[in-house]
Write an enzyme that holds these catalytic residues in place. Structure first.
Site, PDB file in Angstrom:
ATOM      1  N   ASN A  39       2.460  -3.999   0.540  1.00 54.18           N
ATOM      2  CA  ASN A  39       1.860  -2.617   0.226  1.00 54.18           C
ATOM      3  C   ASN A  39       0.803  -2.039   0.470  1.00 54.18           C
ATOM      4  O   ASN A  39       0.382  -1.274   0.093  1.00 54.18           O
ATOM      5  CB  ASN A  39       2.495  -2.520  -1.446  1.00 54.18           C
ATOM      6  CG  ASN A  39       3.861  -2.638  -1.725  1.00 54.18           C
ATOM      7  OD1 ASN A  39       4.045  -3.845  -2.256  1.00 54.18           O
ATOM      8  ND2 ASN A  39       4.712  -1.905  -1.433  1.00 54.18           N
ATOM      9  N   MET A  86      -3.559   1.478   0.386  1.00 53.30           N
ATOM     10  CA  MET A  86      -2.564   0.917  -0.571  1.00 53.30           C
ATOM     11  C   MET A  86      -1.506   2.252  -0.834  1.00 53.30           C
ATOM     12  O   MET A  86      -1.906   3.251  -0.792  1.00 53.30           O
ATOM     13  CB  MET A  86      -2.973   0.788  -2.087  1.00 53.30           C
ATOM     14  CG  MET A  86      -1.808   0.084  -2.757  1.00 53.30           C
ATOM     15  SD  MET A  86      -2.623  -0.821  -4.034  1.00 53.30           S
ATOM     16  CE  MET A  86      -1.134  -1.856  -4.334  1.00 53.30           C
ATOM     17  N   CYS A  87      -0.051   1.943  -0.440  1.00 53.28           N
ATOM     18  CA  CYS A  87       0.910   2.982  -0.861  1.00 53.28           C
ATOM     19  C   CYS A  87       1.534   2.951  -2.090  1.00 53.28           C
ATOM     20  O   CYS A  87       2.243   1.544  -2.070  1.00 53.28           O
ATOM     21  CB  CYS A  87       1.658   3.086   0.503  1.00 53.28           C
ATOM     22  SG  CYS A  87       2.741   4.383   0.548  1.00 53.28           S
ATOM     23  N   LEU A  88       1.318   3.584  -2.887  1.00 52.84           N
ATOM     24  CA  LEU A  88       1.947   3.491  -4.207  1.00 52.84           C
ATOM     25  C   LEU A  88       2.551   4.770  -4.342  1.00 52.84           C
ATOM     26  O   LEU A  88       2.219   5.788  -3.882  1.00 52.84           O
ATOM     27  CB  LEU A  88       1.106   3.397  -5.254  1.00 52.84           C
ATOM     28  CG  LEU A  88       0.265   2.212  -5.506  1.00 52.84           C
ATOM     29  CD1 LEU A  88      -0.618   2.503  -6.675  1.00 52.84           C
ATOM     30  CD2 LEU A  88       1.348   1.111  -5.790  1.00 52.84           C
ATOM     31  N   VAL A 135       4.304  -1.023   3.514  1.00 54.14           N
ATOM     32  CA  VAL A 135       3.690  -0.298   4.833  1.00 54.14           C
ATOM     33  C   VAL A 135       3.369  -1.483   5.695  1.00 54.14           C
ATOM     34  O   VAL A 135       3.293  -0.965   6.936  1.00 54.14           O
ATOM     35  CB  VAL A 135       2.321   0.349   4.378  1.00 54.14           C
ATOM     36  CG1 VAL A 135       2.424   1.493   3.420  1.00 54.14           C
ATOM     37  CG2 VAL A 135       1.469  -0.721   3.378  1.00 54.14           C
TER      38      VAL A 135
END
Lengths: 152, 556
Positions: A79, A88-90, A124
């Site tokens: 991620n 960071m992809c949350l 990602v």
């Protein structure tokens, strides 16, 4: 103005009672929109023992727009992008998912949870996600290597 | 009467009302409206009273009709942005994402508003000195009517500057005074605030040690004297990691070995740095001198290289050492000089063994060791050698030129002796000669070829001319013979014959003329040919000369 007040309040709260495993400071003392977080990975995760530096960029429109998280320490995680940004992809950080009531400490708690339990379906880095799903041992080995190399 | 009285009362009431409104407007200009989000709350409030967006107790709370979530009116408007719809603002609930719209104003419960208004807050002017805490609902009234630190218009005539409410009855305070502590000039009305928070010589309390210090000294107090500030051990530069409060630093320093050693070590270090810098400078100087010296030596005392191996080995040496190496390769024609002098000569204090030279013929018998002028500057020794050399060199090394020995090096390098030099010069001259010879030969060949071609053409022309001449002479012959026959045949009819013979005579004369011109032309051609032959004969002198030179070479 309201956002700034709220941000100052949040900063004070986070510094007096930081979220678990986090240390929070400002990158520059006169810029409240750049936060520096040192996160200790949960001891039961594969990143145990690693200290990760995270830079939080908070937009002026906060809390109506989400903050942006960058891992300054390289981390082998599906991620987190594997480049110098370490974006960071949350889910909760996506503009359409972001809710103004969310607090930065909530974000940090979630980051720590995701660090312990990667979400390969929301990845990602697809290569790392595939490895995580299919070849867990190899993934853990590389991740631990990276922790020893970069996060000590 | 009553009507007039009522009218007057009405007018007065209107005037008072307008005055009140005016003063209210003025005071609002002087005192900006209170922002409830910036207030300091005295009463503790829990999360239920807090807007999820601004994280403050609700300000003008509204409730969403669909999901019953409460927000401040401003927050929800800002969150929804400018999405306009005719039935009022609508959008997704920021908390639960339910599509929602604002409820009616009456839907907001009165009890919530009451609780919020009852929260105690500090007066917005508490930093300027107002000690009052009021209910939030009454803050506006406090600011507009009661707070002594709020501003209002100055009571002085023709003065419209603001003044604090508590000072309003002291008359106009807008005249210049100067602070008697720091002598700064300001207006009387701001003097109190100046003493309170600006004056550089006001007394403040150090937050760490509770000592009273002057405001301007606070920084130096913190960095130098404050007992409660923790400072590193004086030995920190050499490894002590402990920090202690200034009051305890002395006791730590007494027990700490690092602290005791630190001054000594730092002074040593500074000295070492100095020395290193000096040494660096000197070594640089030495380097420069060495290179200069090497260059000078190269000019004065060219390197000797008799054998190719020695040459290769010597090339890698630095100039200074090269000196001894080149001396080693010198033919030992000078030992006599040094063995004779070295005992008393201070210039050659060292003797050292030398590997035996490769030429036993020139090595003087009985001299296994030879003196080396190490103490002597090489250039001088070289000069000295030069002075003594020439005769000996001819004597001892003359046999070098005899066949059987390796030929002297012609690499253009320096030479052992004048004889070597001459020999090598001779050799190079010989080379030059042979080169010139070959060039000459080539030139000869080309030249003779050219001459041959030229001659061939001329010869052809001559033969052609000769053939023509022969034809002409035959014609003349024929003409003369016919003329003679005619004369002998008719000797009597002389009148006619005379005229005809005259004619024949002129024609014969013309023919003879033509023949003579042809002969001169032929002679010219012959001269040309002879010149060409002369040239070719001069070209043929070349080989002879070459032979001469070859003879000379063999003689040499």
């Amino acid at each position: 103005m309201a956002g700034n007040k709220r941000l100052m309040k949040e900063l004070a709260e986070n510094q007096s009672t930081p979220p678990p495993g986090c240390k929070i400071s400002l990158e520059n003392d006169d810029d409240i929109l750049l936060w520096n977080v040192t996160m200790t990975a949960p001891s039961d995760s594969i990143y145990a023992g690693g200290n990760f530096k995270i830079l939080i960029k908070i937009p002026k429109e906060y809390p109506f727009k989400p903050p942006v998280l960058n891992f300054k320490t390289k981390v082998y995680h599906p991620n987190v992008t594997n480049d110098e940004n370490g974006s960071m992809c949350l889910g909760m950080l996506r503009p359409d998912e972001w809710k103004p009531p969310n607090k930065i400490s909530d974000v940090l708690k979630l980051v720590r949870t995701v660090l312990a339990a990667p979400q390969p379906d929301d990845a990602v880095e697809q290569g790392i996600a595939d490895q995580y799903k299919n070849n867990r041992k190899e993934f853990e080995k590389v991740a631990k290597d990276w922790v020893n190399k970069y996060a000590k | 009467m009553t009507l007039r009285g009522m009218r007057r009362l009405e007018a007065r009431r209107q005037m008072e009302e307008s005055n009140f409104l005016l003063s209210k407007a003025r005071s609002q200009n002087l005192n900006p409206p209170v922002d409830f989000r910036l207030l300091d709350y005295v009463t503790a409030y829990d999360d239920n009273l807090m807007c999820a967006i601004c994280r403050c107790p609700f300000v003008d709370p509204v409730v969403l009709a669909e999901c019953d979530h409460y927000f401040c009116r401003d927050c929800i408007r800002q969150s929804w942005g400018s999405t306009y719809s005719p039935s009022g603002p609508r959008g997704d609930c920021p908390q639960c994402r339910t599509p929602a719209r604002l409820g009616t104003r009456s839907a907001t419960s009165k009890i919530l508003v009451n609780i919020l208004d009852d929260l105690l807050v500090k007066c917005p002017k508490h930093e300027e000195g107002c000690p009052v805490s009021v209910k939030r609902g009454e803050v506006e009234d406090h600011m507009n009517i009661y707070c002594g630190y709020a501003y209002q218009e100055c009571a002085g005539e023709r003065c419209e500057l603001p003044v604090r409410r508590k000072d309003a009855d002291q008359g106009c305070l807008h005249f210049g005074v100067s602070c008697f502590d720091c002598h700064e000039t300001m207006q009387k009305s701001t003097l109190e605030n100046h003493w309170r928070s600006e004056c550089a010589v006001r007394r403040v309390t150090c937050p760490r040690c509770n000592m009273h210090v002057l405001s301007k000294d606070l920084d130096s107090h913190n960095s130098e004297t404050c007992e409660a500030v923790s400072i590193p051990c004086p030995g920190a530069s050499i490894g002590c990691t402990s920090r202690s409060k200034r009051s305890q630093a002395q006791t730590h320093a007494k027990s700490c070995t690092f602290a005791k050693l630190a001054p000594v070590i730092s002074s040593q270090k500074s000295r070492m740095d100095e020395q290193e810098a000096a040494q660096k400078l000197l070594s640089r100087k030495l380097e420069v001198l060495e290179t200069g010296f090497g260059v000078m030596q190269g000019i004065l005392y060219p390197k000797v290289s008799v054998e190719a191996d020695d040459l290769a080995a010597d090339e890698s040496r630095i100039p200074f050492l090269d000196n001894s190496a080149s001396e080693r390769t010198l033919p030992p024609h000078h030992p006599r000089m040094f063995s004779g002098d070295s005992s008393g000569n201070a210039l050659s204090p060292f003797d050292f063994p030398v590997p035996p030279t490769s030429r036993p013929s020139s090595a003087a018998p009985g001299v296994a060791r030879r003196a080396s002028p190490i103490g002597l500057p090489p250039s001088e020794s070289a000069a000295a050698l030069r002075q003594h050399d020439p005769i000996e060199a001819y004597n001892t090394n003359y046999d070098l030129a005899s066949p059987g020995l390796p030929p002297p090096s012609t690499s253009g390098g320096p030479y052992v002796s004048p004889l070597h030099h001459l020999l090598s010069m001779h050799e190079s001259l010989r080379d030059e000669m042979s080169r010139v010879n070959s060039a000459l030969q080539e030139l000869d060949g080309r030249h003779s070829m050219q001459t041959l071609n030229e001659n061939l053409r001329t010869r052809e022309e001559i033969s052609y001319l000769g053939a023509q001449l022969a034809g002409l002479s035959r014609q003349v012959h024929w003409l003369t013979s016919t003329q003679l026959q005619r004369q002998s045949r008719s000797a009597t009819p002389s009148a006619v014959a005379g005229s005809s013979s005259e004619m024949a005579g002129t024609s014969v004369e013309a023919a003879v003329n033509a023949v003579s011109t042809a002969a001169t032309a032929l002679r010219g051609a012959a001269r040309m040919v002879s010149v060409g032959q002369g040239q070719s004969s001069s070209g043929s002198h070349g080989p002879m000369r070459r032979e001469n030179s070859a003879e000379g070479r063999t003689k040499l």
